[in-house]
Scaffold this motif. Structure first.
Motif, PDB file in Angstrom:
ATOM      1  N   ALA A 174       0.801  -1.236   0.000  1.00  0.00           N
ATOM      2  CA  ALA A 174       0.000   0.000   0.000  1.00  0.00           C
ATOM      3  C   ALA A 174       0.831   1.281   0.000  1.00  0.00           C
ATOM      4  O   ALA A 174       0.266   2.375   0.047  1.00  0.00           O
ATOM      5  N   THR A 175       2.153   1.189  -0.055  1.00  0.00           N
ATOM      6  CA  THR A 175       2.962   2.398  -0.202  1.00  0.00           C
ATOM      7  C   THR A 175       2.964   2.832  -1.668  1.00  0.00           C
ATOM      8  O   THR A 175       2.756   2.022  -2.572  1.00  0.00           O
ATOM      9  N   ALA A 176       3.199   4.119  -1.890  1.00  0.00           N
ATOM     10  CA  ALA A 176       3.098   4.670  -3.246  1.00  0.00           C
ATOM     11  C   ALA A 176       4.319   4.302  -4.089  1.00  0.00           C
ATOM     12  O   ALA A 176       5.456   4.354  -3.615  1.00  0.00           O
ATOM     13  N   ARG A 177       4.061   3.943  -5.318  1.00  0.00           N
ATOM     14  CA  ARG A 177       5.154   3.736  -6.272  1.00  0.00           C
ATOM     15  C   ARG A 177       5.682   5.091  -6.746  1.00  0.00           C
ATOM     16  O   ARG A 177       4.933   6.080  -6.771  1.00  0.00           O
ATOM     17  N   PRO A 178       6.934   5.155  -7.177  1.00  0.00           N
ATOM     18  CA  PRO A 178       7.394   6.363  -7.884  1.00  0.00           C
ATOM     19  C   PRO A 178       6.559   6.542  -9.153  1.00  0.00           C
ATOM     20  O   PRO A 178       6.312   5.581  -9.883  1.00  0.00           O
ATOM     21  N   LYS A 179       6.107   7.752  -9.407  1.00  0.00           N
ATOM     22  CA  LYS A 179       5.219   7.958 -10.549  1.00  0.00           C
ATOM     23  C   LYS A 179       5.982   7.843 -11.871  1.00  0.00           C
ATOM     24  O   LYS A 179       7.064   8.415 -12.019  1.00  0.00           O
ATOM     25  N   PRO A 180       5.411   7.118 -12.838  1.00  0.00           N
ATOM     26  CA  PRO A 180       6.005   7.131 -14.183  1.00  0.00           C
ATOM     27  C   PRO A 180       5.972   8.548 -14.754  1.00  0.00           C
ATOM     28  O   PRO A 180       5.085   9.347 -14.427  1.00  0.00           O
ATOM     29  N   VAL A 181       6.938   8.850 -15.612  1.00  0.00           N
ATOM     30  CA  VAL A 181       6.998  10.147 -16.285  1.00  0.00           C
ATOM     31  C   VAL A 181       6.900   9.914 -17.789  1.00  0.00           C
ATOM     32  O   VAL A 181       7.757   9.248 -18.376  1.00  0.00           O
ATOM     33  N   LEU A 182       5.847  10.422 -18.399  1.00  0.00           N
ATOM     34  CA  LEU A 182       5.691  10.361 -19.846  1.00  0.00           C
ATOM     35  C   LEU A 182       6.209  11.655 -20.453  1.00  0.00           C
ATOM     36  O   LEU A 182       6.186  12.703 -19.816  1.00  0.00           O
ATOM     37  N   ARG A 183       6.676  11.559 -21.682  1.00  0.00           N
ATOM     38  CA  ARG A 183       7.188  12.754 -22.352  1.00  0.00           C
ATOM     39  C   ARG A 183       6.496  12.914 -23.700  1.00  0.00           C
ATOM     40  O   ARG A 183       6.284  11.943 -24.430  1.00  0.00           O
ATOM     41  N   THR A 184       6.125  14.145 -24.016  1.00  0.00           N
ATOM     42  CA  THR A 184       5.471  14.431 -25.287  1.00  0.00           C
ATOM     43  C   THR A 184       5.871  15.817 -25.761  1.00  0.00           C
ATOM     44  O   THR A 184       6.337  16.644 -24.972  1.00  0.00           O
ATOM     45  N   THR A 185       5.686  16.074 -27.037  1.00  0.00           N
ATOM     46  CA  THR A 185       5.818  17.442 -27.512  1.00  0.00           C
ATOM     47  C   THR A 185       4.490  18.161 -27.280  1.00  0.00           C
ATOM     48  O   THR A 185       3.477  17.545 -26.953  1.00  0.00           O
ATOM     49  N   GLY A 186       4.486  19.464 -27.479  1.00  0.00           N
ATOM     50  CA  GLY A 186       3.274  20.240 -27.273  1.00  0.00           C
ATOM     51  C   GLY A 186       2.374  20.311 -28.483  1.00  0.00           C
ATOM     52  O   GLY A 186       1.324  20.965 -28.435  1.00  0.00           O
ATOM     53  N   GLN A 187       2.752  19.642 -29.583  1.00  0.00           N
ATOM     54  CA  GLN A 187       1.894  19.642 -30.769  1.00  0.00           C
ATOM     55  C   GLN A 187       0.594  18.905 -30.457  1.00  0.00           C
ATOM     56  O   GLN A 187       0.605  17.836 -29.842  1.00  0.00           O
ATOM     57  N   SER A 188      -0.521  19.436 -30.915  1.00  0.00           N
ATOM     58  CA  SER A 188      -1.839  18.933 -30.531  1.00  0.00           C
ATOM     59  C   SER A 188      -1.978  17.429 -30.728  1.00  0.00           C
ATOM     60  O   SER A 188      -2.369  16.702 -29.808  1.00  0.00           O
ATOM     61  N   ARG A 189      -1.682  16.925 -31.924  1.00  0.00           N
ATOM     62  CA  ARG A 189      -1.936  15.509 -32.185  1.00  0.00           C
ATOM     63  C   ARG A 189      -0.998  14.602 -31.396  1.00  0.00           C
ATOM     64  O   ARG A 189      -1.338  13.453 -31.116  1.00  0.00           O
ATOM     65  N   ILE A 190       0.168  15.126 -31.028  1.00  0.00           N
ATOM     66  CA  ILE A 190       1.110  14.331 -30.249  1.00  0.00           C
ATOM     67  C   ILE A 190       0.670  14.280 -28.788  1.00  0.00           C
ATOM     68  O   ILE A 190       0.598  13.206 -28.171  1.00  0.00           O
ATOM     69  N   GLU A 191       0.358  15.424 -28.230  1.00  0.00           N
ATOM     70  CA  GLU A 191      -0.055  15.455 -26.824  1.00  0.00           C
ATOM     71  C   GLU A 191      -1.371  14.708 -26.620  1.00  0.00           C
ATOM     72  O   GLU A 191      -1.548  13.995 -25.620  1.00  0.00           O
ATOM     73  N   ASN A 192      -2.304  14.838 -27.554  1.00  0.00           N
ATOM     74  CA  ASN A 192      -3.553  14.082 -27.441  1.00  0.00           C
ATOM     75  C   ASN A 192      -3.320  12.579 -27.576  1.00  0.00           C
ATOM     76  O   ASN A 192      -4.046  11.777 -26.975  1.00  0.00           O
TER      77      ASN A 192
END
Length: 388
Positions: A174-192
């Motif tokens: 029940a302890t918290a896992r380290p959160k995954p980090v996703l990476r994206t560009t700010g272009q609309s179709r990429i971020e969506n």
């Protein structure tokens, strides 16, 4: 070094458009019969083709999967986006839009003139597509991709329990896992694409106890996202052309420049003549128009899941259509581009840094070292890395 129970291995997953080996023989097709099987047609759309997996034996490897007793400890996933609208490029959406407008303007001005036979649908046709952004079908594709990634890799990486359908932010104690980090560009179709993929992988819309507000997803408790701006001149390994000024000067459109004027006329003349046989007086199809019809077929399928343009071409003509896109991207971004290797260097450096558990504190490529020099934006030792 990434450790396994018996072997040091890191799995690298790239979302790509693949041509199954069952289609290899089709590359030599000379059949002039019109092709109507959309499952085959859609595999000739180059970068616009829907995602699909290669068969296990595609690369001639007999033994696939993990050896007995071994375990995947880390996975690196790199993908771009799923189905989108055409862009504003002159040889992409702009050519499609010009053709759509040409047809609509003609039928509006000549209501008594009629396209016939398989082109009768053009009498009432209107071009309905937007420009550049992710479609709803594309969002669904990314959602499915996230679910698939959980099933193939997440269950193993996070020691899933019986019946576990998605990522759990807590360890068994029940302890918290380290959160995954996703990476994206700010272009609309990429971020969506990143958002839709995350909905599938983290699964807030199919918890055993429904959460209509998607609370865990909305409040950021499941994962973090690093959004790198795109469209300026900043360093960005996911859009390295932004900071590659030499690319803008001499090679960014290298694969596009001759596409409509040199590559397309080599194969499309017979199809253009075929279209003109069904055209009314006063309307003439050009080679660019016929090429737009192939392009619209692909994009309309990625938008509404169907298109009247798709059954108008032979398999050989679809093969040639794919060849034009292969040539375009080879010279725009791959080994045919004078800057292709330089543009890909930054991502490779980041991958090596993650595999060797090192931060990158200075850059000689497209790396933004203000992002790669700290644990919040560039965590080391994560079970998986998702980049869009």
């Amino acid at each position: 070094m990434i450790s396994l129970t018996c072997l040091a291995v890191a799995a690298f997953v790239g979302q790509t458009v693949a041509a199954p080996s069952s289609l290899k023989w089709r590359r030599q097709s000379t059949n002039e019969t019109l092709l109507t099987d959309i499952n085959v047609i859609s595999q000739y759309w180059g970068q616009v083709s829907p995602y699909r997996d290669n068969e296990d034996s595609y690369f001639g490897v007999d033994d696939v999967g993990l050896p007995d007793g071994c375990q995947i400890e880390q996975v690196h996933s790199l993908q771009r986006h799923a189905q989108r609208f055409p862009t504003s490029s002159f040889d992409d959406g702009l050519n499609d839009e010009h053709f759509g407008a040409k047809v609509y303007n003609f039928t509006s001005a000549n209501p008594d003139a009629a396209f016939t036979g398989p082109l009768a649908f053009l009498n009432t046709y209107q071009y309905q597509m937007g420009e550049s952004y992710l479609t709803n079908i594309g969002a669904a594709t990314e959602f499915t991709s996230g679910v698939t990634f959980w099933n193939r890799y997440g269950r193993t990486l996070y020691n899933a329990t019986v019946g576990q359908l998605q990522y759990n932010a807590s360890f068994a104690n029940a302890t918290a896992r380290p959160k995954p980090v996703l990476r994206t560009t700010g272009q609309s179709r990429i971020e969506n694409s990143q958002i839709s993929w995350a909905l599938g992988f983290f699964g807030p819309s199919f918890y055993e106890t429904p959460q209509p507000g998607l609370d865990n997803f909305a409040n950021g408790s499941l994962f973090d996202v690093v959004v790198i701006p795109e469209g300026g001149t900043e360093n960005n390994t996911l859009a390295s052309y932004d900071s590659c000024f030499e690319d803008d000067l001499q090679s960014s459109d290298l694969g596009d420049l001759d596409l409509l004027f040199q590559y397309v006329p080599l194969y499309i003349g017979a199809a253009t003549a075929r279209m003109n046989a069904y055209a009314p007086d006063g309307f003439t199809f050009t080679n660019n128009d016929t090429y737009a019809m192939q392009s619209i077929c692909a994009y309309e399928n990625g938008y509404i899941g169907m298109s009247d343009f798709c059954n108008l071409f032979t398999e050989q003509e679809w093969q040639a259509f794919e060849q034009t896109l292969d040539i375009e991207y080879y010279y725009d971004y791959s080994f045919g581009s004078p800057t292709g290797r330089a543009q890909g260097l930054g991502y490779q450096q980041e991958l090596l840094a993650r595999l060797t558990n090192q931060y990158i504190t200075s850059s000689n490529s497209s790396i933004n070292s203000s992002i790669t020099n700290n644990a919040a934006d560039f965590p080391l030792g994560s079970p998986f890395y998702g980049k869009f």
